[in-house]
Design a protein around this motif. Sequence first.
Motif, PDB file in Angstrom:
ATOM      1  N   GLY A 105       1.022  -1.589   0.199  1.00  0.00           N
ATOM      2  CA  GLY A 105      -0.058   0.213  -0.104  1.00  0.00           C
ATOM      3  C   GLY A 105       0.706   1.471  -0.049  1.00  0.00           C
ATOM      4  O   GLY A 105       0.882   2.233  -0.585  1.00  0.00           O
ATOM      5  N   ASN A 106       1.973   1.031   0.618  1.00  0.00           N
ATOM      6  CA  ASN A 106       2.768   2.792   0.903  1.00  0.00           C
ATOM      7  C   ASN A 106       3.564   3.000  -0.740  1.00  0.00           C
ATOM      8  O   ASN A 106       3.785   3.650  -0.428  1.00  0.00           O
ATOM      9  N   ARG A 107       3.512   1.870  -1.047  1.00  0.00           N
ATOM     10  CA  ARG A 107       3.749   2.256  -2.637  1.00  0.00           C
ATOM     11  C   ARG A 107       2.622   2.080  -4.109  1.00  0.00           C
ATOM     12  O   ARG A 107       3.563   2.976  -5.293  1.00  0.00           O
ATOM     13  N   VAL A 108       1.836   2.013  -3.561  1.00  0.00           N
ATOM     14  CA  VAL A 108       0.536   2.314  -4.799  1.00  0.00           C
ATOM     15  C   VAL A 108      -0.081   3.200  -4.267  1.00  0.00           C
ATOM     16  O   VAL A 108      -1.296   3.845  -5.126  1.00  0.00           O
ATOM     17  N   ALA A 109      -0.816   3.229  -2.832  1.00  0.00           N
ATOM     18  CA  ALA A 109      -1.623   4.210  -2.396  1.00  0.00           C
ATOM     19  C   ALA A 109      -1.636   5.844  -2.062  1.00  0.00           C
ATOM     20  O   ALA A 109      -1.277   6.145  -1.919  1.00  0.00           O
TER      21      ALA A 109
END
Length: 362
Positions: A105-109
């Motif tokens: 999530g930290n890389r896409v959200a």
Amino acid sequence: MKTLEVSTIGKAKVIVDIVAKGNPEVRPEYPMIPSEIACHNTGNSGRGANAEMHNRYIHNMALLPPQDTRYASWHFSVDEYFIYQHLPLDENAWHTGDGEEEGSGNRVAIGIEICEHVDQKNYHQAEENAIALIVYLMDKLKINIQKVKPHQAYSGKYCPRVILKRDGSFTKFHNRIAEASKGAVSKPVSVAKPVSKNVTGMRVESIYKGAEGLDFYSKATFNDKYKAGTLKYGYGFEVIEKLAVEGSYMYKVKNSKGQVFYMTTYNKYVKLEGEGKPAPKPVAKPKPVSSDIPIKGTIKVDKVNNFTYIYSDTSDKSKVLGKAYKNSTMHIAGSVPDWFEVIFKGKRAYVKEKYASVISYR
Ligand SMILES: [Zn+2]
């Protein structure tokens, strides 16, 4: 779109105020193609813990050495009146608590924090503004409603806590977003113009009180490598123009000897004084064939693996006119947000700003 390009969303005024680079615990600078949206409550019910306070907080954290901060950042803080954007949409942030691997999530959200301070008059409006923002981002970034999730979905953390506690789950809030995205609720209102306020000829002065002074640079970058010096409180330069740089802005300035430097435009650190001179507007659209386009400077295509395309307009959907290979140089006729306006075969063309550096500018 790296930053919001509207001035109002829902009933909130949009303020884009991107944090400084330098502290990877706050601004990690991993490039991101946003495909999800994570919803949070701030977890801070204290008086005054509104969007503006969270903006100040994240700016302060960004300026501290990494060891003095924690891996915590997000893209937007939203309250009943304001939406602050702190990070570009094409860079990641640390907000989902599920690590830093690609695909996490930290890389896409995109992270949206909804403020829950006790002295907020209308918390419901803060949620409505957040919903309007989510709908706007879904549309602009082609993000599916199924990819709008609570923080809880990533790491199990009980967040957004106000929403989860009230509704028992994220479902009702999710349904409100779905409704709004059908056009039932608030839509973005007005369209903001690109930076075009005329600042040429004004004096920009440091209002930064720190003993170390305010950094200025020899190139249009916030990279320390090009730090040229510091300005004490009350010292300043004459503004040549305002430039879009690294997802933020810089003033291109000159000193009394005509030496050119670059510095922050952040109004917490600098103020402008005096009158702006009428300056020619940057040309955003290609003009008909002309062999005498004034050369404003030179760029080097140094941030590509092999090459980048040369486009006919400021869109990667416009016509591809050719390729600019790594380490080639091109004359530029100006710059517009996110793009260099280059002179290619005697005509104006465009190269993505992120793939090249300015090596000279007149
Ligand atoms: Zn959260």
